[in-house]
Design an enzyme around this catalytic site. Sequence first.
Site, PDB file in Angstrom:
ATOM      1  N   GLU A  46      -4.707  -8.375  -0.894  1.00  0.00           N
ATOM      2  CA  GLU A  46      -5.588  -8.340   0.269  1.00  0.00           C
ATOM      3  C   GLU A  46      -7.015  -8.136  -0.220  1.00  0.00           C
ATOM      4  O   GLU A  46      -7.243  -7.373  -1.152  1.00  0.00           O
ATOM      5  CB  GLU A  46      -5.230  -7.187   1.219  1.00  0.00           C
ATOM      6  CG  GLU A  46      -3.877  -7.275   1.874  1.00  0.00           C
ATOM      7  CD  GLU A  46      -3.597  -6.080   2.792  1.00  0.00           C
ATOM      8  OE1 GLU A  46      -4.568  -5.366   3.142  1.00  0.00           O
ATOM      9  OE2 GLU A  46      -2.427  -5.867   3.139  1.00  0.00           O
ATOM     10  N   GLU A  67       0.815  -1.220   0.000  1.00  0.00           N
ATOM     11  CA  GLU A  67       0.000   0.000   0.000  1.00  0.00           C
ATOM     12  C   GLU A  67       0.853   1.277   0.000  1.00  0.00           C
ATOM     13  O   GLU A  67       0.766   2.102   0.922  1.00  0.00           O
ATOM     14  CB  GLU A  67      -0.971  -0.018   1.188  1.00  0.00           C
ATOM     15  CG  GLU A  67      -1.959  -1.173   1.100  1.00  0.00           C
ATOM     16  CD  GLU A  67      -3.021  -1.188   2.181  1.00  0.00           C
ATOM     17  OE1 GLU A  67      -2.911  -0.388   3.137  1.00  0.00           O
ATOM     18  OE2 GLU A  67      -3.955  -1.999   2.081  1.00  0.00           O
TER      19      GLU A  67
END
Length: 564
Positions: free
Chosen positions: A297, A178
């Site tokens: 994810e 991220e």
Amino acid sequence: MRRRLTTLATLATALAVTAATVLPAAAGPGRPRPPAPSAAAVVADMQPGWNLGNTLDAVGADETAWGNPRVTRELFDRLEKEGFDSVRIPVTWGQHQGPAPDHVIDPAVLDRVEEVVDAALAEKLYVLLDVHHDSWMWTHEMGTRHDEVLAQFTATWRQIAERFRDHPRTLLLESINEPQFAGVDDAQADALLDELNVAFHEVVRGTGGNNADRVLVLPTLHTNADQPRLDALAATITALDDPNLAATVHFYGYWPFSVNVAGGTRFDAAALADMTGTFERVHATFVAQGVPVILGEYGLLGFDRHTGTVQQGEKLKFFEEMGHQARAAGVTTMWWDNGQHLDRTTFRWRDPELFARIASSWRLRSGVASTDQVFVRPGAVTDQTLTLQPNGRRFTGLHLGRKALRKGADYTLTGDTLTLRAALLARLTGDGAYGEHAELQVRFDRGLPWRVDVVAADTPVLADATGTTEDFAVPTSFRGDRLATMEARYADGSNAGPHGWTSFKEFDVTFAPDAGTGRILLRPAFFAETTDGAPVTLTFHFWSGDTVTYTVQRDGDAVTGTAG
């Protein structure tokens, strides 16, 4: 073979994967190294995957700092038996590094990461290893500390790559989780991420060994799947011109539904469109162009607290659809689990129904329906209808336990409209007691059945109360009903409480039902953003369709609540 292979072509690819993971890097003097399986074959063989969340990535003293137990090989054995073929192992490195210029990783930490990786590999699981919370702890400063951040990032990956250079290609490396950058716009952030991804690629490939053709995984900015973010990463991958690359994004769904705010209680058309658009863009930008994609994810953001923040049937529909769309798009999925799904002490699923739905979606579609709960008002029982979404399956019957209910007498089916007859519902709720009386099963010719709770309920009753901003609850006789959401408005009609752009507040963060003690809790976070001395009208929406109003007023730290 772990995977169920359906064609000779995929069987041949899988045999190549197995050979490459069993044979050493060199088969012997004078023997050429066997050809490595393609990145696409490796990524496809990783499906499905699971995340070892809040463990080696935990910020604190060690891997137990965020509440999870120390990892054992038994965990990976259980995951493999549950049908997983890969595990993503997030690691936060910066907290264990020394100062510049070498940024030496604590040898004990590096040894422990290798121990955990080897335990997963020993259970025949693929492993995806990354640099995790470093993204918001120090790499995000690259816009203002460019050279220092790049130097630390490079030093970090050089040490990781050297440690794992001779591990089999069933280990994949992911540049950073991220990625985000403070104080810059998206265009500048894309450029900074390109630098990190290119540096990662150069460092890892430069260490040789199996790193020379190991599959390397590159993220988009924020691991976001909006088209500009996908295009920026596609440009990086094209420029690197390396066939052993994969892309990664994350998916946590349409935000109002994912956290249950702004009235997002249902997996509705907006949530479905958000999901469909994500997989269509990812497929067109990468998969269709020969670049494999790992959904590193996925889940629902509200699950970080507990899975009850989203209503059971609605979340089951979300995961059913997501599994289907990921399969159709050719995307490998890795379920985020920070300990809220698999109990890592007992190795049991905390929500077996949720896991069963997710696991089933890896292989085939199952039918669902518009709801999994039917509310019956004692003394006024009427027919109840729900709409089936068969997802290509054929309805075969309605069951109560092992008993098949009678079509015509107990239920009717017209098209996809299933009607539960009043006589059946009256029989099931005959004693008049509030609460759940039966679980019906809608069965299809393939896939999982769809459960429907039959609940006797009447309009809830609230009572006056006093308390404080830190400890206030509305005394509630739920009378069998279930709370869906809450609105909050001032007397002039303006919105009260957090997320002032909507009257509907966030489930569990600002309010939470506690049926066991007969209360609706109002959290300190709600009162923290209400006006002192101003009455707030709360409207509680229940799943039966009933609504009940209540007034609260904060005066300093004191709170009074009035029913009606």
